[in-house]
Design a protein around this motif. Sequence first.
Motif, short mmCIF file in Angstrom:
data_model
loop_
_atom_site.label_atom_id
_atom_site.label_comp_id
_atom_site.label_asym_id
_atom_site.label_seq_id
_atom_site.Cartn_x
_atom_site.Cartn_y
_atom_site.Cartn_z
N ALA B 11 0.83 -1.20 0.00
CA ALA B 11 0.00 0.00 0.00
C ALA B 11 0.86 1.25 0.00
O ALA B 11 0.61 2.21 -0.73
CB ALA B 11 -0.93 -0.01 1.20
N LEU B 12 1.94 1.23 0.83
CA LEU B 12 2.81 2.40 0.91
C LEU B 12 3.50 2.67 -0.42
O LEU B 12 3.55 3.80 -0.90
CB LEU B 12 3.86 2.20 2.00
CG LEU B 12 3.41 2.55 3.42
CD1 LEU B 12 4.54 2.32 4.40
CD2 LEU B 12 2.96 4.02 3.45
N VAL B 13 4.05 1.59 -1.02
CA VAL B 13 4.75 1.75 -2.29
C VAL B 13 3.78 2.29 -3.35
O VAL B 13 4.09 3.24 -4.09
CB VAL B 13 5.35 0.41 -2.75
CG1 VAL B 13 5.85 0.50 -4.19
CG2 VAL B 13 6.49 0.02 -1.83
N ALA B 14 2.57 1.73 -3.38
CA ALA B 14 1.58 2.19 -4.36
C ALA B 14 1.30 3.67 -4.17
O ALA B 14 1.29 4.45 -5.13
CB ALA B 14 0.29 1.38 -4.22
N CYS B 15 1.10 4.08 -2.90
CA CYS B 15 0.79 5.49 -2.63
C CYS B 15 1.98 6.40 -2.92
O CYS B 15 1.82 7.57 -3.23
CB CYS B 15 0.35 5.69 -1.18
SG CYS B 15 -1.28 5.05 -0.87
N ALA B 16 3.20 5.86 -2.80
CA ALA B 16 4.37 6.69 -3.04
C ALA B 16 4.66 6.82 -4.53
O ALA B 16 5.06 7.88 -5.01
CB ALA B 16 5.58 6.10 -2.31
N VAL B 17 4.46 5.74 -5.25
CA VAL B 17 4.82 5.75 -6.68
C VAL B 17 3.74 6.43 -7.52
O VAL B 17 4.04 7.21 -8.42
CB VAL B 17 5.08 4.31 -7.17
CG1 VAL B 17 5.23 4.27 -8.68
CG2 VAL B 17 6.32 3.75 -6.50
N ALA B 18 2.46 6.13 -7.18
CA ALA B 18 1.36 6.58 -8.05
C ALA B 18 1.36 8.08 -8.32
O ALA B 18 1.12 8.49 -9.45
CB ALA B 18 0.03 6.13 -7.47
N PRO B 19 1.67 8.95 -7.32
CA PRO B 19 1.60 10.39 -7.63
C PRO B 19 2.70 10.82 -8.60
O PRO B 19 2.64 11.90 -9.17
CB PRO B 19 1.81 11.08 -6.28
CG PRO B 19 1.62 10.02 -5.26
CD PRO B 19 1.96 8.73 -5.90
N LEU B 20 3.74 9.98 -8.77
CA LEU B 20 4.84 10.38 -9.65
C LEU B 20 4.57 10.00 -11.10
O LEU B 20 5.24 10.46 -12.01
CB LEU B 20 6.14 9.72 -9.18
CG LEU B 20 6.53 10.06 -7.74
CD1 LEU B 20 7.75 9.28 -7.30
CD2 LEU B 20 6.77 11.56 -7.62
N VAL B 21 3.59 9.12 -11.29
CA VAL B 21 3.31 8.66 -12.63
C VAL B 21 1.97 9.24 -13.08
O VAL B 21 1.05 9.33 -12.29
CB VAL B 21 3.22 7.12 -12.66
CG1 VAL B 21 3.14 6.62 -14.10
CG2 VAL B 21 4.41 6.52 -11.94
N GLY B 22 1.88 9.62 -14.33
CA GLY B 22 0.61 10.14 -14.81
C GLY B 22 0.68 10.49 -16.26
O GLY B 22 1.69 10.21 -16.94
#
Lengths: 310, 326, 276
Positions: B11-22
């Motif tokens: 969950a932490l990795v997902a929340c950390a990585v997701a805002p950087l990708v778009g």
Amino acid sequence: MNGPHGVRPRRHLPTVLLVVGATGLAVVLMQGWIPSKETAPQTPSPAGPQTQPTRIVSFVPAVTEMLFAMGAGDRVVGVSSYDRFPEAVRRLPAVGGLIDPNVERVLSLRPDLVIVYGTQRELRGQLDRAGINQFQYVHRDLADVTHTIRAVGALLQWHTAADRLASDIEHQLELVRQRVAGRRRPRTLVVFGRETGSLRRIHASGGYGFLHDLIQLAGGEDVLGDVRRESVELSAESVLSRGPEVIVELRYGQPLSFDAIEELRREWSALPGVPAVRNGRVNVMVGDEFVVPGPRVVLAAERLWTRLHR
Amino acid sequence: MLTLAGFGGLALVACAVAPLVGSTPIDVRRVFDRSVPFADNVHAQIFFLARLPRVLAAALVGCALALSGVVFQALLRNPLASPDTLGVSAGASLGAMLAIALNADVRLAGVPAVPLASFAGSLGALAIVYALASARRRGSSTTVLLLAGVAITALLSAVVRFVQFVADSNQTLQSTRWLMGSLDVGSYPPLVAALVPTAAAAAAMATLPRMLDLVSVGTESAAARGVNVERAERVALISASLATGAAVSLAGPVAFVGIVVPHLVRLIVGAHHRLVLPAAGLFGAAFLVLCDLLARTLMAPVEFPVGVVTAVIGGPFFLWLLFRRR
Amino acid sequence: MLQALDVSFAYSRTDGGAGASAAAAVPGKTGRVVDGVSLRVERGLIVGLLGPNGSGKTTLIRLLAGLLTPQTGEVRLKDQPIARMTRREIARRLALVPQDTQTTFDYTVLDMVLMGRYPHLRTFALESPDDVAIAREALAATGTDTLEYRYFSTLSGGERQRVVIAGALAQASDLMLLDEPTASLDLAYQIEIAGLLRRLSRERGTTIVLSTHDLNLAAGTCDRIALLKHGCLLADGPTAETMTPSMIAQAYGVTADVRFHDQAGHLTVTPLARCH
């Protein structure tokens, strides 16, 4: 369940499921992605009227306006429940809309021509069986406005007036086009819907269709010009990254108070980095002419021009 | 314990990585570059104004839906139960539809009308369900409650369609779009507003795991083992409904997370609710963050509803896990 | 150990559930499903509750377990009124085995038995090694220790019932109420469960109250028998005294042949015909 060579079929299950899933996704993507290329627009039924239609029912507000503008308004005997303009249509019987046409009421008006949307397949079948002529309207880009006017004029044997109207519209639009020639084209975003009170589920005009053509004509550069869709749902991120210099938010239906308009403009300040917001170039424009691609496109183009270049 | 840490890490990795990708490439260094004023820093604005609230909303909604799915499945002793089962989602939808159709323009602590009305709608549905659950005396089967939920959902959905039908075309577009769910929340106040009931619900659920184990095996044997069944059921019903209402009012209905994530998690950690509950919350958050990442990048700049991704990705994956075991 | 004093109970009209339909089946004048029953369960004995359908057996079990509160009279557990005890306090002293246990989710056998430790644990406490030891001991006592890591849902009917009894042992090993423990089992499992109950009583001194429809099972298992009809206690006494043709005729309306079976080592009942 085991295959002839002892291959256990369920081993393939993950693959099968993945393929099914991927196909499903692909279908979903393609449906949303490719603008429908429906051809054969605006053709009257093959039977073709022998005489001038004199009792017309219109399901298409844009065509209703055209009929009135070309001076054939007295032949209209019924309109859709969404028709508001010109004032005279308010006294005419309403026959339902795109998704809920009332066939009984249409038949009771004894029309000899019905203006329908191309997608009203069921209604078209029913009218066919009743032997009533139809004009299929297909809504696409700006040029279709005058095409439709001429096609309807031909059908009504009302060529001269229709042609005069169409040429006049083309001329007026051309004047707007000339006025902006050579001027810097601000990057423009035209929004026609969003959730009340927030910048969520923003629906904007994409790089295809009547609104897109109007933006280009009135001297703007459509920030969504590369997205070949009529309507695009924008995330906050897309608004930020595309950075429009002018935002035009369209409102239609009811008139809005000055305060309500100010409130709508203020809501955009949640995205302060967008150039249009920073430079106070968020506009709210109220009027049905932006959503009804009829003779009032001239008005729409001129109003848009004032926000882009004055 | 190790598995739980694994889910937490995911969950932490997902929340950390997701805002950087778009859909737009952004530069992390420029996001945190203090020398450029925020108003001029598009990278920082995209990160803080668009992506971060969106990823946090996905995490919150995924977590809330998965948690309430777990609780409803145990409470109703039915593996097919989901946050939608008892009509809470339908109530939230009706609230949102009414706010859209009436063009309601109220605001409470920065939260606009639609999520407010939606949350109110979910509370209304909860009140109906709660009244029915209280009218139901001890010993009667949960089937009655399930059927009542189906009836309430059907009734509220019919009203939703009626409201949509009488609304004008722009409102119909908005409401149809609302019903597909979206995590692009646009600002922080609605997020904070949804966090409050979700956190309260999660705190209440933290007292439940062992009771849920017992109740899922049978109310009579649970009572004979010292569980205050009526109280446990009340806490479970209210907390799961609150979490659902908060999630739906924030994001609209997002299909699939609430029913499938609990089962996915059970296939990995077993049936114990004291593992299933936290693991489902964490995995639900990670799952929805990743699904939303796909929804906003696959066809960029066009986005499609996250519910489509959850179903298209989650469905086959779940079937695979299910049949692999059996 | 466990005592019912002049206990009466009627389901109210709005009550749902199996009890209500049982009450509806017996339109007694009072509507009482259990009517003035006094019963004393002595330590270490196996007591059978017998009676036709709707005679109030299940309701009496639920009253004895404190799941229902009687309208008149009281139930005393170890000389304390059960109505004044909390659910947890009751559960630490008395375990109930329901007729049939179905799981919605895949619990292992050990999980199911550990659930019996619930009343001994605080809300956020984990099961201690002691709890696990108690659970394993209960598994051994019911001969299910080899099933420890199997899923409960994959067990046979007899195995399931033994595991549930193990859970009851882990919960409260000296007093156990069973509601028709063999009703859904075939012959071999019936004998197996009956043997298990006798062994628990003999070896651990567990006090057992069971309701059943199976007169022969009761005759072979129970030390005492209480016979119910229309919610009233028809007879209560040692098995040999209550298991008589006249009592059976009164309770069930059936003529029966009752005789001692040498090989079985207990009384056997052969129903012959309905009384007229």
